[in-house]
Design an enzyme around this catalytic site. Structure first.
Site, short mmCIF file in Angstrom:
data_model
loop_
_atom_site.label_atom_id
_atom_site.label_comp_id
_atom_site.label_asym_id
_atom_site.label_seq_id
_atom_site.Cartn_x
_atom_site.Cartn_y
_atom_site.Cartn_z
N ALA A 219 -75.30 8.68 3.37
CA ALA A 219 -75.27 7.59 4.36
C ALA A 219 -74.38 7.89 5.57
O ALA A 219 -74.07 7.01 6.35
CB ALA A 219 -74.84 6.28 3.70
N ASN B 169 -71.07 15.49 -3.87
CA ASN B 169 -72.34 16.23 -3.85
C ASN B 169 -73.19 15.65 -4.97
O ASN B 169 -72.86 15.80 -6.15
CB ASN B 169 -72.05 17.71 -4.09
CG ASN B 169 -73.33 18.53 -4.15
OD1 ASN B 169 -74.44 18.00 -4.07
ND2 ASN B 169 -73.16 19.84 -4.29
N ASN C 124 -80.47 8.02 -1.51
CA ASN C 124 -81.08 8.43 -0.24
C ASN C 124 -80.80 9.89 0.13
O ASN C 124 -81.56 10.49 0.89
CB ASN C 124 -80.58 7.49 0.86
CG ASN C 124 -80.85 8.03 2.26
OD1 ASN C 124 -81.95 7.89 2.78
ND2 ASN C 124 -79.85 8.68 2.86
N SER D 60 -90.95 10.04 -0.43
CA SER D 60 -91.56 10.47 0.84
C SER D 60 -93.07 10.40 0.71
O SER D 60 -93.61 10.60 -0.38
CB SER D 60 -91.16 11.91 1.17
OG SER D 60 -91.95 12.40 2.24
N TYR E 22 -90.08 20.41 -1.56
CA TYR E 22 -89.74 19.04 -1.15
C TYR E 22 -90.75 18.04 -1.72
O TYR E 22 -90.38 17.00 -2.28
CB TYR E 22 -89.73 18.98 0.38
CG TYR E 22 -89.32 17.66 0.97
CD1 TYR E 22 -87.99 17.28 1.01
CD2 TYR E 22 -90.27 16.80 1.51
CE1 TYR E 22 -87.61 16.06 1.57
CE2 TYR E 22 -89.91 15.59 2.07
CZ TYR E 22 -88.57 15.23 2.10
OH TYR E 22 -88.21 14.02 2.65
N ALA F 49 -92.67 18.40 -4.32
CA ALA F 49 -92.50 18.32 -5.78
C ALA F 49 -91.30 17.44 -6.12
O ALA F 49 -91.35 16.61 -7.05
CB ALA F 49 -92.32 19.72 -6.37
N ILE G 21 -89.98 10.03 10.04
CA ILE G 21 -88.97 9.17 10.66
C ILE G 21 -88.14 9.99 11.63
O ILE G 21 -87.81 11.16 11.34
CB ILE G 21 -88.05 8.55 9.57
CG1 ILE G 21 -88.88 7.92 8.44
CG2 ILE G 21 -87.08 7.54 10.18
CD1 ILE G 21 -89.82 6.81 8.84
P1 NAI Z 1 -80.56 13.47 7.38
O1 NAI Z 1 -80.59 14.95 7.21
O2 NAI Z 1 -80.45 12.90 8.76
O3 NAI Z 1 -79.40 12.84 6.47
C1 NAI Z 1 -79.22 13.21 5.14
C2 NAI Z 1 -77.79 12.91 4.72
O4 NAI Z 1 -77.65 13.31 3.34
C3 NAI Z 1 -76.75 13.72 5.51
O5 NAI Z 1 -75.71 12.89 5.92
C4 NAI Z 1 -76.29 14.78 4.52
O6 NAI Z 1 -74.94 15.19 4.71
C5 NAI Z 1 -76.46 14.05 3.20
N1 NAI Z 1 -76.59 14.98 2.07
C6 NAI Z 1 -77.35 16.09 2.01
N2 NAI Z 1 -77.19 16.71 0.83
C7 NAI Z 1 -76.31 15.96 0.11
C8 NAI Z 1 -75.72 16.10 -1.18
N3 NAI Z 1 -76.04 17.14 -1.97
N4 NAI Z 1 -74.85 15.15 -1.59
C9 NAI Z 1 -74.53 14.10 -0.79
N5 NAI Z 1 -75.02 13.94 0.45
C10 NAI Z 1 -75.91 14.86 0.90
O7 NAI Z 1 -81.90 12.96 6.66
P2 NAI Z 1 -82.74 11.62 6.83
O8 NAI Z 1 -83.92 11.91 7.67
O9 NAI Z 1 -81.86 10.48 7.15
O10 NAI Z 1 -83.29 11.47 5.31
C11 NAI Z 1 -82.76 10.58 4.37
C12 NAI Z 1 -83.70 10.53 3.17
O11 NAI Z 1 -85.00 10.13 3.59
C13 NAI Z 1 -83.88 11.86 2.46
O12 NAI Z 1 -83.99 11.65 1.06
C14 NAI Z 1 -85.19 12.35 3.01
O13 NAI Z 1 -85.83 13.26 2.13
C15 NAI Z 1 -85.96 11.05 3.13
N6 NAI Z 1 -87.08 11.11 4.04
C16 NAI Z 1 -86.91 11.39 5.36
C17 NAI Z 1 -88.00 11.45 6.20
C18 NAI Z 1 -87.87 11.75 7.66
O14 NAI Z 1 -88.92 11.90 8.30
N7 NAI Z 1 -86.68 11.84 8.24
C19 NAI Z 1 -89.36 11.21 5.70
C20 NAI Z 1 -89.43 10.91 4.29
C21 NAI Z 1 -88.31 10.86 3.51
#
Ligand code: NAI
Length: 247
Positions: free
Chosen positions: A13, A62, A89, A141, A154, A156, A187
């Protein structure tokens, strides 16, 4: 103020969709724990939450590591006193065609997106059960349902999140815990920044509503699923994709 008195944990977040979810839940009255690898981003997000008059806490963890996720729940219990809502998330991509995909990129994506979600649920469930209820939302997703060339790992992981969601929903419904998934389409966040030029145009042609989604589009769907209005909904996958996939 439908979430007044509730405490929510939102993973990943510090930015993007997770941050929008955290701020939206705070606007609805919840106190919010912001969990991320990026502690400075998480601290910024907490500032936005306290600015709205709610309590917040930043947790560095993590999600792929079980001990860190257990520590996260302990910290939230110590600082905010309870947990009612968990939004799994945090997620990553490591794209590539299958024949070129490195084993480490396969494992990393599964570890964060799928095992991380398992860890979150497993750590929070005992608290929810003791309190006789709660709501879990996992961010999946559209790709987990449709597949996507270059994203086998991803897709999977997100298909796995959907199966996990439905199974846990069945296991803990009798304990008053609802478990649902939100499946975003494409998004506008850091994750989709690479989508430019022709590939972006081609993608937009597949979206009937003609635009990428915003983090707020997803946050509103999560808000509904954790609200009292959704008390009779569990094991559901709510698609928020501008009409890209129907049915
Ligand atoms: P983002 O990359 O902008 O943010 C992801 C956040 O998760 C970052 O703050 C990162 O530091 C944190 N993070 C990553 N690995 C981590 C870990 N191992 N432990 C704790 N925190 C961790 O990504 P976004 O776009 O906001 O995506 C959020 C969720 O929505 C994800 O699950 C993504 O797969 C899903 N999603 C996003 C889509 C898009 O088009 N942006 C489409 C479909 C799903």
């Amino acid at each position: 103020m439908e979430l007044e008195g509730k405490v929510a944990i939102v993973t990943g977040a510090a930015q993007g969709i997770g941050r929008a979810i955290a701020e939206t839940l705070a606007l609805c009255g919840a106190d919010v724990a912001v969990v991320d690898l990026d502690i400075s981003g998480a601290t910024e997000a907490v500032k936005a939450i306290t600015h709205r008059g709610r309590r917040g806490c930043a947790v560095k963890a993590n999600v792929a590591e079980w001990a860190e996720v257990q520590g996260m729940v302990n910290q939230v219990m110590a600082e905010l006193g309870r947990v009612d809502i968990l939004v799994n998330n945090a997620g990553i991509t490591r794209d590539g065609l299958l024949l070129r995909m490195k084993e480490e990129d396969w494992n990393l994506v599964l570890d964060v997106n799928l095992t991380g979600t398992f860890h979150g649920i497993k750590a929070v469930l005992p608290v929810l059960m003791k309190q006789r209820g709660g709501a879990i939302v996992n961010i999946a997703s559209v790709v987990g349902v449709m597949g996507n060339a270059g994203q086998a790992n991803y897709a999977a992981s997100k298909a796995g999140v959907i199966g996990l969601t439905k199974s846990v929903a069945r296991e803990y419904a009798s304990r008053g815990v609802t478990v649902n998934a939100v499946a975003p389409g494409f998004i506008d966040t850091a994750m989709t920044q690479g989508l430019v030029g022709e590939s972006r145009e081609a993608l937009l042609k597949q979206i009937p509503l003609g635009r990428l989604g915003t983090p707020d589009d997803i946050a509103q769907a999560v808000r509904f699923l954790v609200s009292p209005a959704a008390a009779y909904i569990t094991g559901h996958v709510l698609h928020v994709n501008g009409g890209m996939l129907m049915g």
